[in-house]
Each structure stands twice: as C-alpha cells, then as structure tokens.
Write an enzyme that holds these catalytic residues in place. Sequence first.
Site: not given
Ligand code: CMC
Length: 428
Positions: A363, A306
């Site tokens: 989720d 998140h």
């Molecule tokens: N699985 C594996 N690695 C992950 C994941 C994951 N679910 N989420 C983040 N990472 C890694 C990512 O690869 C990155 O690694 P690095 O620093 O080495 O490049 C690091 O963690 C930070 O990730 P980010 O994408 O820069 O973080 P963000 O804050 O931009 O993204 C997120 C947050 C929710 C989009 C992301 O965690 C994600 O894609 N999660 C899966 C989708 C999900 O479950 N979304 C629902 C969110 S909660 C409900 C809502 O908001 O609707």
Amino acid sequence: MTDKTATLSLNGSDNSYPVLEGSVGPDVVDIRKLYGQTGAFTYDPGFTSTASCQSAITYIDGDEGILLHRGYPIDQLAQHSNFMEVAYLLLHGDLPSGDELKEFDYTISRHTMVHEQLAAFYRGFRRDAHPMAIMCGVVGALSSFYHDSTDITDPQQRLIASHRLIAKMPTIAAMAHKYSIGQPFLYPDNSLSYTGNFLRMTFGVPAEPYVVNPIVEKAMDRIFILHADHEQNASTSTVRLAGSSGANPFACIAAGIACLWGPAHGGANEAALNMLREIGDVKRIPEYIARAKDKNDPFRLMGFGHRVYKNFDPRAKVMKQTADEVLKELNLTDPVLDVAKELEHIALNDPYFIEKKLYPNVDFYSGVILNAIGFPTEMFTALFALARTVGWVAQWNEMISDPEQKIGRPRQLYVGATQRDYIPVGER
Ligand code: CMC
C-alpha cells in the site's frame, strides 16, 4: 503427514500430536485432538501461530520476501501475465492454454452487467458515501438477484457465482465512483479488456467516446495482479469464516469487503497517500518518523509493516517501479513520490524500523499510481476489493470443496465474572 510428533506435557501427562508438513514452509502441529485429550485450548489472538486451513493457492515466505501464486513468483506474474490469466490461475490451479484463456475471458465479459434494478440501490446512499460503504451494501445485495447461483453444494453454481463476482465488481466499483461525482452510470463495453472496461466505466462519459490509454491500462492491470490474493489475510479469513456457516457467496464477499476496509488492512492505501500528502515536504519527515516511534502517539507509518513480511514486501518493489514508470510515461511529476522515497530511505536506515523489521508494504506506493491515473483516494480501497475478489472466490471455493472443512468456531480464554445470582434492581 510426517513421522514427526510434538509432545505436550500438561497436568502430569504427556500427549503426542502429529506434525503436518506442507509442500514448503513451516511444519504445522495438528492439535485438533488437544481439547478432547487434555481439556485445554490453545491461546493465539490474531492467529500469529495458527494455521486455520490447508490451502494450495498462495504461498508467502515472509522472512525471504517471497510471494507465489500456485507456485509462480509474483514479480514474474506482474511482469509477464495479465489479470484475467492470474484470475484463472488462482481459480483453477494452473495457467490456462490460449483457448482456455479466451473462453474464460469471454465468460467473464458475459457477466459484466448488473441487474438493472441494482442501480436503484445506489440512490439510497448519500452522494458523499464512502465507496466501500456502497460496495458492502451492493455486493451483499447481489444475493437477492442471483438465486440461481447460491446453492453452494453445486460446483457449477459456485463457479457461476465466482464468475459473476469477478465480472461485476468493476461495474459496481465504477458505479460507486460515478454516483459520488454525480455522473451517469456507464454500461460495460465487452469489446474492451477487463481492465480497459473498468477504466472506461470509471472515467468515460456517455457523451463522448473514451479511448483507453494503454499505459494506464497496463499499470492498472498490474495493480490488480498485485492485489489478487494474499493467502489467509484478515479479509480472506473473514470470507472463509462467513462461508464456513454455509452463507451464500455474495454475502461472504460482502463480509470480506467490510473487513478489508480497515486501515490496518486494505484501507491502508488510502491512509498512506493521505499521510504522504500531510507530510507534504521531505523536511517534515523526521517529525513523522519520531511520531511513529513514540509509544504514546497512536500514529503509525501507513503502508509500512506487515504481519507476515519481515523483509521487503515483493509487491511493494513492483509497485515502486510501476509508480516511476507511470509518472514518467504520463509525463507527470508528483512531489508525494519524492516524499515517499525519502521516507522509505530514512525509515529503512532507522534502528527502530530495522529492529522491528518494518518495510514498505503493497500500500505504500500504490496510492501514488492511482492518484496519477486520476482516482480519488476514497476509491483506492474499492480497487483493492475489486482485485482481491478473485482471491476471495478462489479461497472460498477451495474451502467449500475441502472435506475437512467445518464451521469456523474459535474458543476463548474466559476472564469474566463467574456464576452469580441475579439481584432485583431495587436491591442493588
Ligand atoms: N509504524 C510504526 N510502528 C509500527 C508499524 C508502523 N507502520 N507497524 C508496526 N509497528 C510496530 C508496532 O508498534 C509494534 O511495536 P512494539 O513491538 O514495540 O509494540 C511492532 O512494530 C509490531 O507491530 P504489530 O502491530 O504487533 O504487528 P502486526 O503484525 O500485528 O501488524 C500491521 C501488522 C500491518 C497491522 C502493522 O504493521 C500496521 O499497522 N501497519 C500500518 C498499516 C498498513 O500499512 N497496513 C497494510 C498492510 S499490507 C496490505 C494489507 O494487508 O491489506
């Protein structure tokens, strides 16, 4: 405002900026005068360090895993309140008295029907259309039916539009489901609760009476509470941005629905259950963990991670407990729940997930409950949209009433070609 200031040195001169202090949470450097004073912009793709507005609705402490609506912790609301009460709280700022709640409930129930002609819109969609595609279209189309509540300068019209959106969303979502399975639409039954009415419109048929299962009703209502608002997330920011131009509320909420659909946001509930089903067996978990950690593989653990929570998402805790309760009370077993629990256990002990502070989010477990209730996966994000409508309208109302509100218009760091002369096609 505090006495604190932040100083920025740029091109040999120092400029001070006021530091704003909220009731709780990080200080905020007010850089509104930055461009005027220095000619420079700030750069913050994804708004990771930027507050886009002031708000008194929802507070999140992502490090501590705290979520408060108007000051009330989400677990207390999920445990003791109900969705209508939370909706009132988000919209009006305080918990309602008994009479206020009764009146609010009555008002919402009087707006549950949709214009009869709206049903014709559904027939324009293919039967296999995703419910979110239908929701985007149909909610946007509400703008053409309710002209008497689109004057955004009139607080009374704004309130009526908010009530209409909250009330009609279950009807619209249930109709999307009915259309996809070829069953007739059911009219709302206002003798039922908000949630009971939605269940009946979704799972009932005109040929038989529908009895609402109180266990399912309670679980569904709790899921709605857990999704009701989440401060300035992507879809809420979209609603605010759309609304900042003066667009009507129905159009703004349609924009929010479109944004919510993506798998990084609300679409994750559908993606998470699909992923758990694909894993299928606890023995295959290590393979998926390895894929999630592999930089060359775009796969991510859906329902994990998140932007704000660097600790347990407090909603996920309640959701997990609810999944256990619902399956037990409905006397169901679901191997997917075992896969989910083991996946959570393995991930939370893996250095990759520990270092990056990746925890299950709202989720991760919701799909297991929605599946047990009988919803097809395609409906999951539509349910999220239904519940989040309350947050969207509360945030939209707050924005419109905010004297500091301006049209949202970010700047950019331009990296394209500089000015050059046009060359006729034959000379290129
Ligand atoms: N699985 C594996 N690695 C992950 C994941 C994951 N679910 N989420 C983040 N990472 C890694 C990512 O690869 C990155 O690694 P690095 O620093 O080495 O490049 C690091 O963690 C930070 O990730 P980010 O994408 O820069 O973080 P963000 O804050 O931009 O993204 C997120 C947050 C929710 C989009 C992301 O965690 C994600 O894609 N999660 C899966 C989708 C999900 O479950 N979304 C629902 C969110 S909660 C409900 C809502 O908001 O609707």
